[in-house]
Design a protein around this motif. Structure first.
Motif, PDB file in Angstrom:
ATOM      1  N   MET A  43      14.796 -25.385  57.715  1.00  0.00           N
ATOM      2  CA  MET A  43      13.539 -24.648  57.737  1.00  0.00           C
ATOM      3  C   MET A  43      12.818 -24.703  56.398  1.00  0.00           C
ATOM      4  SD  MET A  43      14.295 -21.303  60.098  1.00  0.00           S
ATOM      5  CE  MET A  43      12.562 -20.880  59.993  1.00  0.00           C
ATOM      6  N   ILE A  88       9.313 -26.211  56.261  1.00  0.00           N
ATOM      7  CA  ILE A  88       8.103 -25.455  56.585  1.00  0.00           C
ATOM      8  C   ILE A  88       7.379 -24.984  55.319  1.00  0.00           C
ATOM      9  CG2 ILE A  88       7.189 -23.385  57.719  1.00  0.00           C
ATOM     10  CD1 ILE A  88       9.307 -23.711  59.847  1.00  0.00           C
ATOM     11  N   GLY A 124       7.646 -21.275  62.638  1.00  0.00           N
ATOM     12  CA  GLY A 124       8.512 -20.596  61.685  1.00  0.00           C
ATOM     13  C   GLY A 124       8.737 -19.138  62.063  1.00  0.00           C
ATOM     14  N   GLU A 133      11.187 -18.983  64.890  1.00  0.00           N
ATOM     15  CA  GLU A 133      12.546 -19.208  64.421  1.00  0.00           C
ATOM     16  C   GLU A 133      13.123 -17.959  63.763  1.00  0.00           C
ATOM     17  OE1 GLU A 133      14.720 -21.585  64.679  1.00  0.00           O
ATOM     18  OE2 GLU A 133      13.473 -23.001  65.791  1.00  0.00           O
ATOM     19  N   THR A 191      16.609 -25.056  65.627  1.00  0.00           N
ATOM     20  CA  THR A 191      17.267 -25.188  64.330  1.00  0.00           C
ATOM     21  C   THR A 191      18.676 -24.598  64.339  1.00  0.00           C
ATOM     22  OG1 THR A 191      16.269 -23.115  63.530  1.00  0.00           O
ATOM     23  CG2 THR A 191      15.082 -25.167  63.085  1.00  0.00           C
ATOM     24  N   ILE A 202       5.424 -14.594  56.896  1.00  0.00           N
ATOM     25  CA  ILE A 202       4.755 -15.597  57.732  1.00  0.00           C
ATOM     26  C   ILE A 202       3.542 -15.001  58.441  1.00  0.00           C
ATOM     27  CG2 ILE A 202       5.017 -17.049  59.780  1.00  0.00           C
ATOM     28  CD1 ILE A 202       7.894 -17.541  58.944  1.00  0.00           C
ATOM     29  N   CYS A 230       8.456 -17.744  49.992  1.00  0.00           N
ATOM     30  CA  CYS A 230       9.266 -18.249  51.115  1.00  0.00           C
ATOM     31  C   CYS A 230      10.060 -19.485  50.700  1.00  0.00           C
ATOM     32  CB  CYS A 230       8.362 -18.581  52.302  1.00  0.00           C
ATOM     33  SG  CYS A 230       7.632 -17.152  53.114  1.00  0.00           S
TER      34      CYS A 230
END
Length: 245
Positions: free
Chosen positions: A33, A36, A96, A99, A114, A146, A189
């Motif tokens: 991840m 992203i 994202g 997830e 993932t 996010i 992030c």
């Protein structure tokens, strides 16, 4: 192997009162991840932080003989404002967000690509178990970051939705009402996922541990307290053998 994978995924035992997941699979998933925030950093530097005005070629530039407050000369030019399409970045951010939310619960974890990939890639590594709840808290922080970025890239859509919901003009639809520092959350992030993927350090878990110490959360983070469950099981087994002798 595939039967075990689809039955247990990255969980130790789904029927346990305190659910445990494989730390190495979590770390591998963070590495996946990480793509992203890397993509979003590229978007940040090529759009938000990039010049938004382009002077048209072969046009006349006229000096006005006026100056700004910081003593810069003002010119009259023909320029066009660059318009950016954030559709693809928004889709990436939505993935994202999905997830982050999918990993929080047992049933939704099976919907996460993932998690399946990370579990498969770490199938031959002896698992190290850690409780799900602190990771859920960490992923909640990620989800909030996010969502903030999604709102920054789509302020008009959010404003229209909020205004329609409350039947009032609460948010502007012609300007970005989100603070200018919001895109910097992409860097946060990136840093958090990089620490998790490379060093296995989860800041969200540490925050959860502090809140548990303060009594806000009842469930502690066992991995933060350096509890080795494999070692603990071995010690209990040794004690049982000694008692039987």
């Amino acid at each position: 192997m595939l039967k075990y994978h689809f039955k247990n995924l990255w969980f130790r035992d789904k029927s346990e009162e305190i659910v445990f997941i494989n730390k190495y699979a979590v770390q591998m998933r963070a590495g996946l991840m990480l793509l992203i925030p890397i993509y979003m950093v590229i978007i940040l530097f090529t759009t938000v932080l990039a010049p938004t005005w382009t002077v048209l070629p072969n046009t006349f530039v006229e000096e006005t003989f006026d100056m700004t407050q910081d003593w810069r000369v003002i010119f009259n030019v023909q320029a066009s404002k660059t318009v950016f399409d954030y559709t693809i970045p928004s889709i990436v951010l939505l993935f994202g967000l999905f997830e982050m939310l999918a990993g929080m619960f047992i049933k939704t974890a099976y919907l996460s690509p993932t998690i399946h990939i990370a579990t498969f890639l770490t199938r031959n590594i002896r698992p190290k178990w850690e409780p799900l709840k602190p990771k859920r808290f960490a992923w909640t922080i990620g989800a909030v970051l996010i969502i903030s970025c999604l709102m920054f890239f789509n302020p008009d859509s959010v404003a229209r939705t909020v205004n329609a919901l409350f039947s009032a003009e609460l948010l502007a639809t012609t300007s970005n009402w989100m603070p200018d520092f919001i895109p910097l959350l992409v860097g946060i992030c990136f840093a958090l996922m990089w620490l998790e993927a490379i060093f296995g350090f989860c800041l969200g878990c540490k925050i959860h541990w502090i809140l548990a110490k303060l009594g806000i959360f009842k469930e502690h983070c066992y991995s933060c307290m350096n509890v080795d469950f494999d070692q603990k099981a071995w010690i209990e087994e040794r004690k049982a053998i000694e008692k039987s002798l």
